[in-house]
Design a protein around this motif. Sequence first.
Motif, mmCIF file in Angstrom:
data_model
loop_
_atom_site.group_PDB
_atom_site.id
_atom_site.type_symbol
_atom_site.label_atom_id
_atom_site.label_comp_id
_atom_site.label_asym_id
_atom_site.label_seq_id
_atom_site.Cartn_x
_atom_site.Cartn_y
_atom_site.Cartn_z
ATOM 1 N N LEU A 421 90.137 36.709 -38.230
ATOM 2 C CA LEU A 421 90.717 35.369 -38.300
ATOM 3 C C LEU A 421 89.827 34.344 -37.600
ATOM 4 O O LEU A 421 89.718 33.197 -38.046
ATOM 5 C CB LEU A 421 92.114 35.359 -37.686
ATOM 6 N N GLN A 422 89.188 34.751 -36.515
ATOM 7 C CA GLN A 422 88.289 33.834 -35.816
ATOM 8 C C GLN A 422 87.128 33.437 -36.728
ATOM 9 O O GLN A 422 86.745 32.261 -36.802
ATOM 10 C CB GLN A 422 87.774 34.498 -34.533
ATOM 11 N N LYS A 423 86.597 34.391 -37.457
ATOM 12 C CA LYS A 423 85.501 34.089 -38.384
ATOM 13 C C LYS A 423 85.994 33.254 -39.558
ATOM 14 O O LYS A 423 85.316 32.317 -40.002
ATOM 15 C CB LYS A 423 84.885 35.394 -38.896
ATOM 16 N N LEU A 424 87.169 33.589 -40.042
ATOM 17 C CA LEU A 424 87.715 32.893 -41.206
ATOM 18 C C LEU A 424 87.984 31.423 -40.887
ATOM 19 O O LEU A 424 87.678 30.534 -41.695
ATOM 20 C CB LEU A 424 89.005 33.580 -41.642
ATOM 21 N N THR A 425 88.530 31.155 -39.721
ATOM 22 C CA THR A 425 88.821 29.762 -39.350
ATOM 23 C C THR A 425 87.553 29.005 -38.978
ATOM 24 O O THR A 425 87.529 27.777 -39.037
ATOM 25 C CB THR A 425 89.825 29.710 -38.181
ATOM 26 N N GLU A 426 86.492 29.722 -38.619
ATOM 27 C CA GLU A 426 85.207 29.055 -38.396
ATOM 28 C C GLU A 426 84.589 28.651 -39.727
ATOM 29 O O GLU A 426 84.018 27.571 -39.863
ATOM 30 C CB GLU A 426 84.247 29.971 -37.635
ATOM 31 N N GLU A 427 84.722 29.505 -40.727
ATOM 32 C CA GLU A 427 84.209 29.202 -42.066
ATOM 33 C C GLU A 427 84.949 28.023 -42.691
ATOM 34 O O GLU A 427 84.346 27.159 -43.333
ATOM 35 C CB GLU A 427 84.380 30.413 -42.988
ATOM 36 N N ASP A 428 86.256 28.028 -42.537
ATOM 37 C CA ASP A 428 87.112 27.041 -43.200
ATOM 38 C C ASP A 428 87.892 26.287 -42.139
ATOM 39 O O ASP A 428 88.878 26.788 -41.592
ATOM 40 C CB ASP A 428 88.059 27.758 -44.167
ATOM 41 N N THR A 429 87.475 25.064 -41.856
ATOM 42 C CA THR A 429 88.075 24.314 -40.755
ATOM 43 C C THR A 429 89.496 23.852 -41.051
ATOM 44 O O THR A 429 90.196 23.394 -40.152
ATOM 45 C CB THR A 429 87.214 23.087 -40.418
ATOM 46 N N ALA A 430 89.934 23.973 -42.315
ATOM 47 C CA ALA A 430 91.309 23.587 -42.654
ATOM 48 C C ALA A 430 92.289 24.727 -42.450
ATOM 49 O O ALA A 430 93.499 24.538 -42.598
ATOM 50 C CB ALA A 430 91.385 23.095 -44.094
ATOM 51 N N LEU A 431 91.785 25.906 -42.140
ATOM 52 C CA LEU A 431 92.655 27.029 -41.788
ATOM 53 C C LEU A 431 92.904 27.019 -40.286
ATOM 54 O O LEU A 431 92.000 26.708 -39.511
ATOM 55 C CB LEU A 431 92.007 28.363 -42.171
ATOM 56 N N ALA A 432 94.102 27.371 -39.883
ATOM 57 C CA ALA A 432 94.421 27.440 -38.457
ATOM 58 C C ALA A 432 95.259 28.675 -38.187
ATOM 59 O O ALA A 432 96.177 28.992 -38.952
ATOM 60 C CB ALA A 432 95.162 26.189 -37.996
ATOM 61 N N MET A 433 94.909 29.381 -37.126
ATOM 62 C CA MET A 433 95.674 30.551 -36.707
ATOM 63 C C MET A 433 96.405 30.198 -35.418
ATOM 64 O O MET A 433 95.814 29.664 -34.477
ATOM 65 C CB MET A 433 94.748 31.743 -36.492
ATOM 66 N N THR A 434 97.719 30.465 -35.377
ATOM 67 C CA THR A 434 98.530 30.138 -34.218
ATOM 68 C C THR A 434 99.374 31.338 -33.828
ATOM 69 O O THR A 434 99.979 31.979 -34.689
ATOM 70 C CB THR A 434 99.474 28.952 -34.517
ATOM 71 N N GLN A 435 99.415 31.633 -32.545
ATOM 72 C CA GLN A 435 100.288 32.681 -32.016
ATOM 73 C C GLN A 435 101.583 32.024 -31.528
ATOM 74 O O GLN A 435 101.535 31.034 -30.793
ATOM 75 C CB GLN A 435 99.614 33.423 -30.860
ATOM 76 N N ILE A 436 102.718 32.570 -31.950
ATOM 77 C CA ILE A 436 104.023 32.076 -31.511
ATOM 78 C C ILE A 436 104.671 33.183 -30.674
ATOM 79 O O ILE A 436 105.381 34.053 -31.206
ATOM 80 C CB ILE A 436 104.930 31.709 -32.705
ATOM 81 N N PRO A 437 104.418 33.206 -29.359
ATOM 82 C CA PRO A 437 104.887 34.326 -28.524
ATOM 83 C C PRO A 437 106.393 34.538 -28.583
ATOM 84 O O PRO A 437 106.869 35.668 -28.647
ATOM 85 C CB PRO A 437 104.429 33.930 -27.111
ATOM 86 N N GLU A 438 107.190 33.460 -28.545
ATOM 87 C CA GLU A 438 108.641 33.617 -28.486
ATOM 88 C C GLU A 438 109.202 34.262 -29.755
ATOM 89 O O GLU A 438 110.260 34.889 -29.734
ATOM 90 C CB GLU A 438 109.317 32.266 -28.266
ATOM 91 N N LEU A 439 108.461 34.096 -30.884
ATOM 92 C CA LEU A 439 108.899 34.713 -32.139
ATOM 93 C C LEU A 439 108.117 35.978 -32.442
ATOM 94 O O LEU A 439 108.420 36.676 -33.416
ATOM 95 C CB LEU A 439 108.744 33.716 -33.297
ATOM 96 N N GLY A 440 107.090 36.233 -31.644
ATOM 97 C CA GLY A 440 106.295 37.443 -31.838
ATOM 98 C C GLY A 440 105.561 37.456 -33.163
ATOM 99 O O GLY A 440 105.430 38.514 -33.791
ATOM 100 N N GLU A 441 105.055 36.293 -33.602
ATOM 101 C CA GLU A 441 104.383 36.264 -34.890
ATOM 102 C C GLU A 441 103.071 35.495 -34.821
ATOM 103 O O GLU A 441 102.886 34.609 -33.978
ATOM 104 C CB GLU A 441 105.283 35.695 -35.975
ATOM 105 N N THR A 442 102.183 35.885 -35.733
ATOM 106 C CA THR A 442 100.913 35.199 -35.926
ATOM 107 C C THR A 442 101.013 34.394 -37.209
ATOM 108 O O THR A 442 101.352 34.938 -38.261
ATOM 109 C CB THR A 442 99.751 36.202 -36.031
#
Length: 694
Positions: A421-442
């Motif tokens: 995901l780190q590589k993918l979001t570097e390639e495509d700046t319109a993609l964003a990865m977010t961790q939501i700890p309280e919901l336990g989801e990526t």
Amino acid sequence: MPAAAQNGVSAAGTRRAGPRCIAIVGPFQSGKTTLLESILMRCGALTRTGSVKGGNTVGDAAPEARAHQMSTEPSVATVEFLGDTFHFIDCPGSVEFLHEMRHVLPVVDAAVVVCEADDRKAPALELVLRELEEADIPRFLFLNKIDTASRRVRETLGILQRASRTPLLLRQIPIWKNGIAVGFIDLALERAFIYREHAPSEIVPLAVDETGREKEARFSMLERLADYDDELMEELLGDMEPPRDRIFDDLARELQHRHVVPVLIGAAERGNGVTRLLKALRHEAPGLAETRGRTGILAEGPPLAQVMKSWHSSQGGKLSLARVMRGRLAEGDTVTSSGGVETRIAGVLALKGGEQSRKPAAEEGEVAAFAKLDGIGTGEAFMLGKARAGVVSAIAPPEAVHAVAIMVKDRKDDVRLAAALQKLTEEDTALAMTQIPELGETRLSGQGEMHLRVALEKLAGRYGVTVTSRAPQIGYRESIRGHAGARGRHRKQSGGHGQYGDVVIEVAPLPRGEGIRFVDRISGGVVPRQYIGSVEAGMRDFCEKGPLGFPVVDIEVTLTDGSYHTVDSSDMAFRQAARLAMGEAMPQAKPVLLEPILSVDVVIPSEAMSRASALVSARRGQILGYDTRPGWRGWDQIKALVPESEMPGLIVELRSATSGVGSFSARFDHLAELAGKQAETVVSAQALALAQGR
């Protein structure tokens, strides 16, 4: 000095020095990739043309592009035409991948906008033209599929003009035979050409019955040019024929100054109109010197390049597609980015779609792929030496409009997923990865359903990480409507010191947005001061998951009484006592489910207003008002409040209702009570999830 000489073109139309970089842009399915294929064929870079449907074009080299028969990322190819070098960059046209064009535009000398005579695609054309206008890019418009056009060019031009804030200048008119365009008349050259299949057009005498139409269209073109040339205006008023050299000088100057958008016609699939387009680019498109002036890059200084796209291959490492804006950059050179990262160029590659060939260096003006520039991202510049490169263009990523929650099928792949995901979001700046700890989801968010689908396909195909996806969970909260009090007593004796904590609390609702407030009203030391913090901590522990199963907000908890034991009381005992008291009081205080409400601004073409309004209302949206979209003629906007739970899939329906161009921005506004069957469904689902340990 003549205008053309100032711009690097003589009156005789001699070629410019140095390679030029041209973006091919336009709405989805307008024929951009097919045009690139025809250009490559005409210039001898291909022995036969491929097709998008056949999955064998140079432009759509990525597996995802071929699978979906659409461009998903920029693709570059280099050609020689009459001694000039051109780097063509085929950019995606779908609104979901339009952001890929934004990092390309700062480094190109001009753009060819491919469109067709289809008024349904005019709003999509406007999106593309607006990007070019804001980036201040000189541009030609190539009216494609002229062989299947059902309306006259003048009528089409009127439709297309509504999409452009810059005047469109018709350079060619079609020659019709039995309702089919079989050739064209070049208004600057005053010559007639007949199309030949996948070959340069044949010059033919101008038919007598075409003379009147040609004179009228030519005069209209000259009138527009005369708006910016007083000498030409005087000649027209004096009924004098202007020299052809001045006409070409004016065409080049007005293009470079963005006064006009020249319109050429053709049929890319048949190779019609391609040679005249190439000649127009050769004689009229500005070069690197003008592009440096537009972007503020000095001609003198260390070699400098600008990254327009990054890729990570599964085997070859990272590649950075960049144009050398100044000097020469070679394999082994040490460079420093605008972000301050120092690295070494591991290799220089020439690209033709998916094909790569090694070269020792990239010269000034050239486009090349630079290997293993780790730490240098898309949109950054890098410069030879240890001095930090200046920022050529700062482009903010577009706001996400669609998101999915993703999870690996095998827990062992968690680490690999994070790296991919780190590589993918570097390639495509319109993609964003977010961790939501309280919901336990990526969450992976982006520009639409297809954008995210392609991203997940890359995860699996390029990085070997297979994930499942679902709609994101909603951040429900709960609060109370009423007041209640309760005692919590924790007493445990198990030999030696026991545990003892005793508290009395009262709970009351607070206004929305006030959070959680703890009030200490103990007097007489019935709860020693050192345990007050533990009582608050226990209360907050409970609030992480209230009686309905969701985090608790907007309540006030008051500690009013209690008792302690000099030997058995402890921090842990009072913390547990507070949790017990909260568990008794909260169910009695009329718990209520709260759902997040978003403030949503929807932008759509005016003719789609009623359809868009119906979509918002059907999703429990409260429409606050309508207005015209500032600076966009023929566009409107809707302001509304929409529950977050109703947002998934909205962008898909909105684009379906607006020929693919509608969009929105959304931000959290407030929490609102949710009651009735909808609330019961949410609470039941949460109880089931908790019972299953999710």
